[in-house]
Design a protein around this motif. Structure first.
Motif, PDB file in Angstrom:
ATOM      1  N   ARG A  84     -37.105-182.944 -26.293  1.00 47.55           N
ATOM      2  CA  ARG A  84     -37.160-181.491 -26.487  1.00 47.55           C
ATOM      3  C   ARG A  84     -35.945-180.850 -25.835  1.00 47.55           C
ATOM      4  N   PRO A  85     -35.176-180.073 -26.594  1.00 43.66           N
ATOM      5  CA  PRO A  85     -33.974-179.442 -26.022  1.00 43.66           C
ATOM      6  C   PRO A  85     -34.261-178.529 -24.843  1.00 43.66           C
ATOM      7  N   ASP A  86     -35.469-177.949 -24.795  1.00 43.00           N
ATOM      8  CA  ASP A  86     -35.768-176.975 -23.741  1.00 43.00           C
ATOM      9  C   ASP A  86     -36.426-177.609 -22.520  1.00 43.00           C
ATOM     10  N   LYS A 126     -15.961-178.911 -21.581  1.00 43.95           N
ATOM     11  CA  LYS A 126     -15.528-179.888 -22.580  1.00 43.95           C
ATOM     12  C   LYS A 126     -16.146-179.571 -23.936  1.00 43.95           C
ATOM     13  N   ALA A 127     -15.576-180.144 -24.985  1.00 40.58           N
ATOM     14  CA  ALA A 127     -16.110-179.973 -26.331  1.00 40.58           C
ATOM     15  C   ALA A 127     -17.216-180.994 -26.568  1.00 40.58           C
ATOM     16  N   ALA A 128     -18.257-180.574 -27.275  1.00 43.37           N
ATOM     17  CA  ALA A 128     -19.368-181.461 -27.599  1.00 43.37           C
ATOM     18  C   ALA A 128     -19.980-181.009 -28.911  1.00 43.37           C
ATOM     19  N   THR A 129     -20.729-181.911 -29.533  1.00 40.63           N
ATOM     20  CA  THR A 129     -21.410-181.550 -30.776  1.00 40.63           C
ATOM     21  C   THR A 129     -22.812-182.118 -30.775  1.00 40.63           C
ATOM     22  N   THR A 130     -23.596-181.687 -31.743  1.00 43.68           N
ATOM     23  CA  THR A 130     -24.941-182.191 -31.977  1.00 43.68           C
ATOM     24  C   THR A 130     -25.298-181.820 -33.408  1.00 43.68           C
ATOM     25  N   ASP A 136     -26.658-173.893 -32.068  1.00 45.90           N
ATOM     26  CA  ASP A 136     -26.850-172.565 -31.478  1.00 45.90           C
ATOM     27  C   ASP A 136     -27.646-172.654 -30.174  1.00 45.90           C
ATOM     28  N   THR A 137     -28.670-173.502 -30.166  1.00 47.66           N
ATOM     29  CA  THR A 137     -29.470-173.679 -28.958  1.00 47.66           C
ATOM     30  C   THR A 137     -28.625-174.270 -27.835  1.00 47.66           C
ATOM     31  N   LEU A 138     -27.803-175.260 -28.176  1.00 42.64           N
ATOM     32  CA  LEU A 138     -26.950-175.881 -27.162  1.00 42.64           C
ATOM     33  C   LEU A 138     -25.977-174.861 -26.581  1.00 42.64           C
ATOM     34  N   ALA A 139     -25.362-174.062 -27.440  1.00 45.43           N
ATOM     35  CA  ALA A 139     -24.401-173.061 -26.970  1.00 45.43           C
ATOM     36  C   ALA A 139     -25.079-171.991 -26.118  1.00 45.43           C
ATOM     37  N   ARG A 140     -26.293-171.634 -26.476  1.00 47.66           N
ATOM     38  CA  ARG A 140     -27.009-170.602 -25.728  1.00 47.66           C
ATOM     39  C   ARG A 140     -27.469-171.116 -24.365  1.00 47.66           C
ATOM     40  N   TYR A 142     -26.238-173.759 -22.710  1.00 47.51           N
ATOM     41  CA  TYR A 142     -25.134-174.295 -21.898  1.00 47.51           C
ATOM     42  C   TYR A 142     -23.816-173.631 -22.320  1.00 47.51           C
ATOM     43  N   PRO A 143     -23.622-172.369 -21.941  1.00 49.95           N
ATOM     44  CA  PRO A 143     -22.438-171.620 -22.388  1.00 49.95           C
ATOM     45  C   PRO A 143     -21.116-172.194 -21.876  1.00 49.95           C
ATOM     46  N   ALA A 144     -21.153-173.053 -20.864  1.00 47.89           N
ATOM     47  CA  ALA A 144     -19.914-173.642 -20.350  1.00 47.89           C
ATOM     48  C   ALA A 144     -19.390-174.755 -21.246  1.00 47.89           C
ATOM     49  N   ILE A 145     -20.186-175.176 -22.235  1.00 47.28           N
ATOM     50  CA  ILE A 145     -19.774-176.243 -23.153  1.00 47.28           C
ATOM     51  C   ILE A 145     -19.127-175.620 -24.385  1.00 47.28           C
ATOM     52  N   ASP A 146     -18.024-176.194 -24.830  1.00 45.73           N
ATOM     53  CA  ASP A 146     -17.359-175.775 -26.066  1.00 45.73           C
ATOM     54  C   ASP A 146     -18.047-176.484 -27.225  1.00 45.73           C
ATOM     55  N   VAL A 147     -19.068-175.854 -27.787  1.00 46.99           N
ATOM     56  CA  VAL A 147     -19.872-176.481 -28.831  1.00 46.99           C
ATOM     57  C   VAL A 147     -19.124-176.433 -30.164  1.00 46.99           C
ATOM     58  N   GLN A 148     -18.925-177.599 -30.757  1.00 49.67           N
ATOM     59  CA  GLN A 148     -18.265-177.720 -32.058  1.00 49.67           C
ATOM     60  C   GLN A 148     -19.353-177.979 -33.102  1.00 49.67           C
ATOM     61  N   PRO A 149     -19.686-176.989 -33.947  1.00 48.32           N
ATOM     62  CA  PRO A 149     -20.876-177.104 -34.793  1.00 48.32           C
ATOM     63  C   PRO A 149     -20.710-177.909 -36.067  1.00 48.32           C
ATOM     64  N   ASP A 150     -19.475-178.206 -36.484  1.00 51.09           N
ATOM     65  CA  ASP A 150     -19.339-178.771 -37.828  1.00 51.09           C
ATOM     66  C   ASP A 150     -18.575-180.083 -37.881  1.00 51.09           C
ATOM     67  N   VAL A 151     -18.581-180.845 -36.792  1.00 48.01           N
ATOM     68  CA  VAL A 151     -17.911-182.137 -36.799  1.00 48.01           C
ATOM     69  C   VAL A 151     -18.944-183.252 -36.706  1.00 48.01           C
ATOM     70  N   LEU A 152     -18.543-184.472 -37.078  1.00 48.11           N
ATOM     71  CA  LEU A 152     -19.459-185.605 -37.021  1.00 48.11           C
ATOM     72  C   LEU A 152     -19.597-186.149 -35.614  1.00 48.11           C
ATOM     73  N   TYR A 153     -18.490-186.228 -34.885  1.00 46.51           N
ATOM     74  CA  TYR A 153     -18.565-186.703 -33.507  1.00 46.51           C
ATOM     75  C   TYR A 153     -17.318-186.289 -32.750  1.00 46.51           C
ATOM     76  N   LEU A 154     -17.408-186.362 -31.423  1.00 44.93           N
ATOM     77  CA  LEU A 154     -16.294-186.026 -30.549  1.00 44.93           C
ATOM     78  C   LEU A 154     -16.179-187.097 -29.468  1.00 44.93           C
ATOM     79  N   ASP A 155     -14.952-187.505 -29.183  1.00 47.96           N
ATOM     80  CA  ASP A 155     -14.680-188.518 -28.175  1.00 47.96           C
ATOM     81  C   ASP A 155     -13.845-187.883 -27.073  1.00 47.96           C
TER      82      ASP A 155
END
Length: 324
Positions: A84-86, A126-130, A136-140, A142-155
């Motif tokens: 659960r994300p929350d 840092k940049a991260a995705t899910t 939107d939940t991740l960005a809300r 954890y605002p310190a994370i640079d959420v990238q919403p439209d990529v497959l993965y980030l290294d």
């Protein structure tokens, strides 16, 4: 050939509420024996992230042979989703992950597993995705994370995050490619019967719903525009249908919908093109015409900018047939 990882110890976390598919991805990629490959494969183990029983999706119960002490010596730690994300993860689990990272371990999350990494604070700055449903939940949260919403993965070196569940396969193959080279990664992909390489920057295939609006005038114009996407629509034409001045319409549209009329039109035309590519055998030229792009060149340009893939590749992925 890249050098094999100096620490081959690789663990997948198991927890109550385990995401079965993501766990299976980790096991298939790193835990399955590869006698056909002339490389030292990963030394794989399953670690209990908390006391049992650990129930998994599908009515399964997982019994792990190792506890969190194994995390301290791991070179790679896979987080196969999170329940659960929350929910705040157990403090001892967060401490173990933080210590392992400090010791040089790589932490890899699949889909919702990013919420466990986020809770450690290691992703801050840092940049991260899910999965796109969770961005939107991740960005809300954890605002310190640079959420990238439209990529497959980030290294990010020691921190690797993937989008939806299947994107965990792409990220795992990327890691195998980095550790053992493309020939080994391609062999693993063939055994999985999946594409050997999808770039991390490729866009997630996101379900983009038509924007809701309580403005009846705009709602009627949106519906009219969707019925006339094949026509050369302009902002002036939309404004005229709404019986508003062009500037007033553009300002009202952006305030209500959250993007400009032209950007909205482009997204809707790309969606129409996706539908046609999936459901018909139309030529690219006909798809371009019916979606309102006018020419195949315009379709390819806008389609690649929005989806980060070509119309032909999209069709091959979702309809099983490509065209020239």
């Amino acid at each position: 050939m890249p050098a094999a990882p100096p620490n081959r110890s690789t663990v997948a976390l198991a927890y109550d509420g385990l995401c079965s598919f993501e766990f299976g991805v980790a096991t298939e990629l790193f835990g399955l024996a590869r006698p056909e490959l002339d490389v030292e494969w990963y030394d794989f183990a399953v670690v209990a992230a908390e006391p049992g029983p650990m129930r998994a999706l599908g009515g399964l119960t997982v019994q792990a042979d190792h506890d969190l002490e194994r995390v301290a010596t791991a070179g790679t730690i896979v987080v196969p989703g999170w329940r659960r994300p929350d929910e705040a993860p157990p403090a001892d689990l967060l401490d173990a992950l933080h210590a392992a990272h400090q010791g040089g371990a790589r932490l890899l999350s699949i889909c919702s597993g990013v919420f466990l990494l986020a809770a450690t604070g290691l992703l801050d700055g840092k940049a991260a995705t899910t999965h796109w449903r969770y961005t939107d939940t991740l960005a809300r949260r954890y605002p310190a994370i640079d959420v990238q919403p439209d990529v497959l993965y980030l290294d990010n070196g020691q921190l690797l995050t993937s989008a939806g569940s299947a994107a965990g396969i792409d990220l795992g193959l990327h890691l195998i490619r980095s550790d053992h080279g493309p020939a080994v990664a391609n062999s693993v992909a063939r055994r999985l019967v999946v594409p050997p390489h999808r770039e991390g920057g490729q866009a997630q295939f996101i379900d983009r719903p038509i924007a809701d609006t309580t403005d009846e005038t705009l709602a009627a114009t949106l519906e009219w525009a969707l019925d006339h996407l094949h026509e050369p629509l302009t902002v002036a034409a939309l404004a005229d249908h709404a019986r508003l001045g062009t500037r007033t319409f553009a300002r009202r549209f952006s305030a209500e919908i959250g993007e400009s009329p032209l950007r909205w039109l482009t997204h809707q035309r790309v969606l129409r093109a996706q539908e046609l590519l999936e459901a018909t055998g139309h030529s690219i030229e006909r798809v371009a015409a019916e979606a309102g792009f006018g020419s195949a060149a315009n379709l390819r340009s806008h389609f690649e900018r929005v989806t980060h893939t070509t119309p032909t590749r999209y069709r091959a992925t979702f309809a099983g047939a490509g065209i020239a």
